[in-house]
Write a protein that holds these residues in place. Structure first.
Motif, mmCIF file in Angstrom:
data_model
loop_
_atom_site.group_PDB
_atom_site.id
_atom_site.type_symbol
_atom_site.label_atom_id
_atom_site.label_comp_id
_atom_site.label_asym_id
_atom_site.label_seq_id
_atom_site.Cartn_x
_atom_site.Cartn_y
_atom_site.Cartn_z
ATOM 1 N N UNK A 55 5.613 6.666 8.246
ATOM 2 C CA UNK A 55 4.459 7.505 8.585
ATOM 3 C C UNK A 55 4.420 7.708 10.085
ATOM 4 N N UNK A 56 3.891 8.861 10.466
ATOM 5 C CA UNK A 56 3.714 9.182 11.888
ATOM 6 C C UNK A 56 4.983 8.961 12.704
ATOM 7 N N UNK A 103 11.550 10.710 -7.247
ATOM 8 C CA UNK A 103 10.627 10.944 -6.142
ATOM 9 C C UNK A 103 9.379 11.598 -6.718
ATOM 10 N N UNK A 104 8.238 11.018 -6.366
ATOM 11 C CA UNK A 104 6.948 11.533 -6.851
ATOM 12 C C UNK A 104 6.071 11.858 -5.655
ATOM 13 N N UNK A 124 4.462 10.685 -0.585
ATOM 14 C CA UNK A 124 5.635 10.779 -1.452
ATOM 15 C C UNK A 124 6.166 9.365 -1.676
ATOM 16 N N UNK A 125 6.604 9.106 -2.891
ATOM 17 C CA UNK A 125 7.132 7.793 -3.246
ATOM 18 C C UNK A 125 8.553 7.945 -3.762
ATOM 19 N N UNK A 140 6.201 7.348 1.759
ATOM 20 C CA UNK A 140 6.151 8.233 2.920
ATOM 21 C C UNK A 140 4.781 8.882 2.972
ATOM 22 N N UNK A 141 3.961 8.414 3.915
ATOM 23 C CA UNK A 141 2.622 8.972 4.124
ATOM 24 C C UNK A 141 2.785 10.120 5.113
#
Length: 161
Positions: A55-56, A103-104, A124-125, A140-141
């Motif tokens: 993230x970020x 992937x979701x 996303x996962x 993934x944020x």
């Protein structure tokens, strides 16, 4: 010199996202339920070992499930202290990568008490099928509101000294 194949002669198939399969939706419901119970250990059990979060523009690697548990327990404590009421989600795109990888993409809403604004964000996962079922390999944020980005660190620093 070889000519590149024309787009119409390529044997590659363009993969299109599918509807979220029932078993993945059920996995996400377990994930949501663990957060709604503010049970960091239950959340951690849904992660692979090792796993991580991006993230970020940063990546945090969790080499053990205990590292995930430490992070998720601290995050649940932050949520509880802030006035967490609960979360819900809408399944988004799904890509299958063979029988054991997927992937979701998920739209999350987190609800707070005391009239606080609901947070809306996407995650996303990357999922891995294990002997115990589906696990998060990478979270993934990638899309959070400015409010959530300011107030909700998904990765909580845990002093392991």
């Amino acid at each position: 010199m070889l000519d590149a194949p024309s787009p119409t002669s390529r044997r590659d198939v363009v993969r299109r996202p599918k509807t979220m399969p029932l078993e993945i939706n059920e996995f996400l419901e377990k994930y949501r339920d663990a957060f709604n119970a503010l049970d960091g250990l239950a959340v951690a059990q849904l992660y692979a070992e090792p796993s991580g979060i991006a993230q970020d523009g940063t990546y945090a690697h969790w080499p053990t499930r205990q590292a995930v548990a430490d992070n998720m327990t601290a995050l649940c404590t932050q949520y509880r202290n802030r006035g967490y009421v609960g979360a819900d989600f809408e399944p988004g795109e799904f890509l299958e990568h063979g029988p054991n990888h997927a992937m979701a993409d998920v739209q999350w809403r987190i609800h707070w008490d005391r009239g606080q604004e609901t947070w809306h964000f996407r995650t996303a996962y990357n999922l891995l099928r294990s002997a115990q079922g589906w696990k998060v390999l990478l979270c993934t944020a990638y899309s959070e509101t400015a409010q959530a980005a300011l107030h909700r660190p998904a990765v909580v620093a845990v002093d392991r000294r």
